[in-house]
Design a protein around this motif. Structure first.
Motif, PDB file in Angstrom:
ATOM      1  N   ALA A   1      -0.407 -15.548  -4.891  1.00  0.00           N
ATOM      2  CA  ALA A   1      -0.527 -15.011  -3.541  1.00  0.00           C
ATOM      3  C   ALA A   1       0.822 -14.577  -2.751  1.00  0.00           C
ATOM      4  CB  ALA A   1      -0.903 -16.593  -2.585  1.00  0.00           C
ATOM      5  N   GLY A   2       0.584 -13.766  -2.079  1.00  0.00           N
ATOM      6  CA  GLY A   2       1.821 -13.280  -1.371  1.00  0.00           C
ATOM      7  C   GLY A   2       1.358 -11.801  -0.513  1.00  0.00           C
ATOM      8  N   ASN A   3       2.515 -11.088  -0.098  1.00  0.00           N
ATOM      9  CA  ASN A   3       2.261 -10.115   0.495  1.00  0.00           C
ATOM     10  C   ASN A   3       1.791  -8.797  -0.187  1.00  0.00           C
ATOM     11  OD1 ASN A   3       3.194 -11.642   2.764  1.00  0.00           O
ATOM     12  ND2 ASN A   3       4.390 -10.091   3.652  1.00  0.00           N
ATOM     13  N   LEU A   4       0.980  -7.945   0.337  1.00  0.00           N
ATOM     14  CA  LEU A   4       0.345  -6.778  -0.484  1.00  0.00           C
ATOM     15  C   LEU A   4       0.991  -5.604   0.277  1.00  0.00           C
ATOM     16  CD1 LEU A   4      -1.954  -5.655  -2.604  1.00  0.00           C
ATOM     17  CD2 LEU A   4      -3.373  -5.712  -0.628  1.00  0.00           C
ATOM     18  N   PRO A   5       1.409  -4.711  -0.727  1.00  0.00           N
ATOM     19  CA  PRO A   5       2.328  -3.485  -0.292  1.00  0.00           C
ATOM     20  C   PRO A   5       1.037  -2.480   0.208  1.00  0.00           C
ATOM     21  CG  PRO A   5       2.209  -3.755  -2.672  1.00  0.00           C
ATOM     22  CD  PRO A   5       1.792  -4.961  -2.204  1.00  0.00           C
ATOM     23  N   ILE A   6       1.099  -1.777   1.238  1.00  0.00           N
ATOM     24  CA  ILE A   6       0.271  -0.682   1.596  1.00  0.00           C
ATOM     25  C   ILE A   6       0.980   0.539   2.067  1.00  0.00           C
ATOM     26  CG2 ILE A   6      -1.562   0.077   3.239  1.00  0.00           C
ATOM     27  CD1 ILE A   6      -2.322  -2.806   3.701  1.00  0.00           C
ATOM     28  N   THR A   7       0.635   1.803   1.407  1.00  0.00           N
ATOM     29  CA  THR A   7       1.622   2.529   1.414  1.00  0.00           C
ATOM     30  C   THR A   7       0.668   3.682   2.210  1.00  0.00           C
ATOM     31  OG1 THR A   7       2.750   2.504  -0.740  1.00  0.00           O
ATOM     32  CG2 THR A   7       2.676   4.759   0.405  1.00  0.00           C
ATOM     33  N   VAL A   8       1.174   4.413   3.317  1.00  0.00           N
ATOM     34  CA  VAL A   8       0.310   5.240   4.001  1.00  0.00           C
ATOM     35  C   VAL A   8       0.919   6.824   3.836  1.00  0.00           C
ATOM     36  CG1 VAL A   8      -0.351   5.861   6.403  1.00  0.00           C
ATOM     37  CG2 VAL A   8      -0.065   3.580   5.758  1.00  0.00           C
ATOM     38  N   ILE A   9      -0.051   7.621   3.267  1.00  0.00           N
ATOM     39  CA  ILE A   9       0.401   8.853   2.964  1.00  0.00           C
ATOM     40  C   ILE A   9       0.113   9.786   3.954  1.00  0.00           C
ATOM     41  CG2 ILE A   9       0.223  10.682   1.286  1.00  0.00           C
ATOM     42  CD1 ILE A   9       0.073   8.760  -0.960  1.00  0.00           C
ATOM     43  N   ASN A  10       0.813  10.572   4.528  1.00  0.00           N
ATOM     44  CA  ASN A  10       0.209  11.424   5.780  1.00  0.00           C
ATOM     45  C   ASN A  10      -0.012  12.918   5.336  1.00  0.00           C
ATOM     46  OD1 ASN A  10       0.164  12.906   8.259  1.00  0.00           O
ATOM     47  ND2 ASN A  10       2.267  12.707   8.688  1.00  0.00           N
ATOM     48  N   ASN A  11      -1.154  13.281   5.180  1.00  0.00           N
ATOM     49  CA  ASN A  11      -1.710  14.523   4.735  1.00  0.00           C
ATOM     50  C   ASN A  11      -2.242  15.193   5.720  1.00  0.00           C
ATOM     51  OD1 ASN A  11      -0.358  14.549   2.245  1.00  0.00           O
ATOM     52  ND2 ASN A  11      -2.218  13.859   1.128  1.00  0.00           N
ATOM     53  N   SER A  12      -2.082  14.658   6.897  1.00  0.00           N
ATOM     54  CA  SER A  12      -2.827  15.067   8.044  1.00  0.00           C
ATOM     55  C   SER A  12      -2.516  16.806   8.465  1.00  0.00           C
ATOM     56  CB  SER A  12      -2.286  14.568   9.466  1.00  0.00           C
ATOM     57  OG  SER A  12      -1.077  14.845   9.797  1.00  0.00           O
ATOM     58  N   GLY A  13      -1.439  17.283   7.995  1.00  0.00           N
ATOM     59  CA  GLY A  13      -1.213  18.666   8.150  1.00  0.00           C
ATOM     60  C   GLY A  13      -0.686  19.157   9.539  1.00  0.00           C
ATOM     61  N   ALA A  14      -0.875  18.145  10.403  1.00  0.00           N
ATOM     62  CA  ALA A  14      -0.710  18.463  11.999  1.00  0.00           C
ATOM     63  C   ALA A  14       0.417  17.486  12.626  1.00  0.00           C
ATOM     64  CB  ALA A  14      -2.089  18.430  12.697  1.00  0.00           C
ATOM     65  N   TYR A  15       0.835  16.550  12.004  1.00  0.00           N
ATOM     66  CA  TYR A  15       1.492  15.299  12.616  1.00  0.00           C
ATOM     67  C   TYR A  15       2.671  15.062  11.663  1.00  0.00           C
ATOM     68  CZ  TYR A  15      -1.780  15.021  16.260  1.00  0.00           C
ATOM     69  OH  TYR A  15      -2.731  15.470  17.331  1.00  0.00           O
ATOM     70  N   ASP A  16       3.905  15.045  12.002  1.00  0.00           N
ATOM     71  CA  ASP A  16       4.920  14.547  10.761  1.00  0.00           C
ATOM     72  C   ASP A  16       4.928  12.993  11.000  1.00  0.00           C
ATOM     73  OD1 ASP A  16       6.637  13.576  13.221  1.00  0.00           O
ATOM     74  OD2 ASP A  16       7.754  15.634  13.344  1.00  0.00           O
ATOM     75  N   ASN A  17       5.662  12.316  10.288  1.00  0.00           N
ATOM     76  CA  ASN A  17       5.602  10.673  10.295  1.00  0.00           C
ATOM     77  C   ASN A  17       6.162  10.306  11.324  1.00  0.00           C
ATOM     78  OD1 ASN A  17       4.753  11.317   7.735  1.00  0.00           O
ATOM     79  ND2 ASN A  17       6.256  10.476   6.341  1.00  0.00           N
ATOM     80  N   GLY A  18       7.160  10.822  12.226  1.00  0.00           N
ATOM     81  CA  GLY A  18       7.459  10.297  13.362  1.00  0.00           C
ATOM     82  C   GLY A  18       6.552  10.282  14.338  1.00  0.00           C
ATOM     83  N   ASN A  19       5.335  11.004  14.304  1.00  0.00           N
ATOM     84  CA  ASN A  19       4.167  11.020  15.335  1.00  0.00           C
ATOM     85  C   ASN A  19       3.105  10.224  14.704  1.00  0.00           C
ATOM     86  OD1 ASN A  19       5.239  12.464  17.788  1.00  0.00           O
ATOM     87  ND2 ASN A  19       5.966  14.024  16.208  1.00  0.00           N
ATOM     88  N   VAL A  20       3.139   9.689  13.603  1.00  0.00           N
ATOM     89  CA  VAL A  20       2.040   8.992  13.067  1.00  0.00           C
ATOM     90  C   VAL A  20       2.388   7.473  13.223  1.00  0.00           C
ATOM     91  CG1 VAL A  20       0.829   8.193  11.029  1.00  0.00           C
ATOM     92  CG2 VAL A  20       1.508  10.562  11.214  1.00  0.00           C
ATOM     93  N   PHE A  21       1.612   6.551  14.104  1.00  0.00           N
ATOM     94  CA  PHE A  21       2.077   5.284  14.336  1.00  0.00           C
ATOM     95  C   PHE A  21       0.883   4.281  13.637  1.00  0.00           C
ATOM     96  CE2 PHE A  21       3.561   8.059  17.647  1.00  0.00           C
ATOM     97  CZ  PHE A  21       4.772   7.421  18.102  1.00  0.00           C
ATOM     98  N   ILE A  22       1.495   3.243  13.128  1.00  0.00           N
ATOM     99  CA  ILE A  22       0.731   2.333  12.298  1.00  0.00           C
ATOM    100  C   ILE A  22       0.872   1.014  12.987  1.00  0.00           C
ATOM    101  CG2 ILE A  22       0.641   1.198  10.045  1.00  0.00           C
ATOM    102  CD1 ILE A  22       0.517   4.205   9.957  1.00  0.00           C
ATOM    103  N   HIS A  23      -0.342   0.548  13.121  1.00  0.00           N
ATOM    104  CA  HIS A  23      -0.669  -0.931  13.679  1.00  0.00           C
ATOM    105  C   HIS A  23      -1.490  -2.025  13.052  1.00  0.00           C
ATOM    106  CE1 HIS A  23      -0.970   2.808  16.542  1.00  0.00           C
ATOM    107  NE2 HIS A  23      -0.428   2.372  17.328  1.00  0.00           N
ATOM    108  N   VAL A  24      -0.793  -2.901  12.749  1.00  0.00           N
ATOM    109  CA  VAL A  24      -1.524  -4.077  11.960  1.00  0.00           C
ATOM    110  C   VAL A  24      -1.968  -5.335  12.886  1.00  0.00           C
ATOM    111  CG1 VAL A  24      -1.695  -5.078   9.743  1.00  0.00           C
ATOM    112  CG2 VAL A  24      -0.558  -3.047   9.797  1.00  0.00           C
TER     113      VAL A  24
END
Length: 423
Positions: free
Chosen positions: A69-92
């Motif tokens: 048991a423990g934390n699970l890594p989730i990687t987000v890959i931005n292939n939107s083609g319209a927004y850079d990573n500074g303009n992609v927001f993650i909320h959990v």
């Protein structure tokens, strides 16, 4: 804020179709699916959607292979083609299964219980989102059931509200014009993470907006939610040109599910009524045979109800549903965790959304070539399946009947990769 307030994890519905997994610390795999931990937990203005179970099998649920048991890594890959990573927001955000507390996950991977003091913004909202450029890999704790929201161009506003059970989080409701999220491009990934196991799916039950592909690794290597090249634009065009569904399209931002379209004045509340009537009439003279995987039933019409019999004895009756009941999989098609009404309701709901109930007396139908072939059908759900590369999607809440939902699970999950696909 017009969003939904989610109060607890672990739903009230059981999986009636297909194989099921092992019990996990008092919560069965059936109780951790998309419709149970979201449909059955909503206590906001939209009410309880209800539902049941897991799509797909239990091949990867074996507890003997579960990681520590423990934390699970989730990687987000931005292939939107319209927004850079500074303009992609993650909320959990989600619910801690052991306590029922709602809260959010911070950048360290800690679960932080919601508090009214979180509403620090000038508009009274809470800041639960961070730019992808700052977050990197999400560290998902356990045991938690919730959603990972991805918004593009702007952070999503959440708000903590008081409920009888303690602080609750009002989630975005992008189908409501007055909701602060309406003008924001966003979508979500749904999950339950417990005892090293991961149960997750992409969803179009509420809307189709930002396509998110899922790659889950552990005991197996599975993918779900990926769409065909150009499918997002084709989906929007298809609905724009489908009679009765065109008003569900909101610019190039989202297509609202017809269930929510009724309340928004964008979809007819009588759309399915004729087909429902024809289906009910059919079983005045014919008999439907329903297999839930664990039991067999014969259904015949009695008055204005469809009655399920088992070994000649009446087990449960279903009053004629409304269009909203069909689309929300609620009301007269609600699926409680009773082992009888719930499983049958799911199959009936799927048959009505897929427009197979009138013409096929053996249910559930399992040949996708027979789905959505009638003029009156859930064209929105049909388009979601056509858009996805594996044909699996969550176009309505009972879409997991016969395993057609974009759901995957792994009892020894080691990583998740989410891909924002091209817009």
């Amino acid at each position: 804020m017009s969003g939904r307030v989610f109060r607890r994890a672990g739903g009230s519905a059981a999986r009636p179709v297909g194989p099921v997994g092992a019990a996990l610390s008092g919560l069965t795999a059936q109780q951790l699916s998309r419709r149970s931990f979201f449909g059955a937990t909503a206590v906001g203005a939209l009410g309880v959607v209800g539902g049941l179970g897991l799509a797909g099998g239990s091949d990867f649920l074996a507890p003997t292979r579960a990681r520590a048991a423990g934390n699970l890594p989730i990687t987000v890959i931005n292939n939107s083609g319209a927004y850079d990573n500074g303009n992609v927001f993650i909320h959990v955000v989600g619910t801690l299964i052991t306590t029922g507390q709602q809260g959010h996950v911070d950048q360290s991977g800690a679960f932080i219980p919601a508090s009214l003091a979180d509403n620090t913004e000038a508009d009274g909202s809470a800041v639960y989102g961070f730019p992808l450029s700052d977050w990197g890999t999400v560290s998902l704790p356990e045991p938690i059931s919730g959603r990972l929201y991805i918004s593009l161009g702007k952070r999503l506003p959440f708000k903590v509200v008081g409920t009888d059970a303690g602080p609750g989080i009002a989630h975005p409701a992008g189908w409501v014009e007055s909701d602060p999220s309406f003008g924001i491009l966003y979508d979500s990934f749904e999950f339950t993470h417990q005892n090293g196991a991961m149960y997750c799916n992409s969803t179009q039950v509420d809307m189709f907006s930002v396509p998110i592909g899922i790659h889950l690794q552990g005991a197996g290597d599975q993918r779900a939610g990926f769409i065909n090249p150009g499918a997002r634009g084709a989906f929007f065009d298809k609905l724009r040109n489908t009679e009765g569904f065109s008003n569900l399209v909101v610019d190039d931002r989202r297509v609202i599910a017809p269930s929510h379209g009724i309340g928004a004045g964008r979809f007819s509340g009588n759309y399915f009524d004729g087909y429902i009537g024809e289906s009910w009439d059919r079983y005045s003279s014919a008999e439907m045979h329903v297999s839930t995987g664990t039991a067999q039933y014969s259904l015949r019409r009695d008055g204005d109800a469809l009655v399920a019999y088992q070994d000649g004895a009446e087990r449960v009756r279903f009053d004629r549903p409304s269009t909203a009941d069909v689309l929300f999989c609620n009301g007269n098609l609600a699926a409680p965790n009773d082992g009888v009404r719930g499983p049958i309701a799911a199959i009936l709901g799927a048959a009505l959304n897929r427009s197979t109930m009138r013409d096929f007396t053996e249910q559930p139908t399992t040949d996708a070539a027979q789905f959505y072939q009638q003029p009156i059908t859930n064209h929105y759900a049909a388009a979601t399946h056509a858009a996805h590369s594996d044909g699996r999607a969550y176009g309505f809440a009972f879409d997991d009947v016969s395993a057609f939902a974009s759901y995957i699970e792994d009892g020894a999950a080691s990583s998740v990769e989410l891909t924002i696909e091209p817009l």
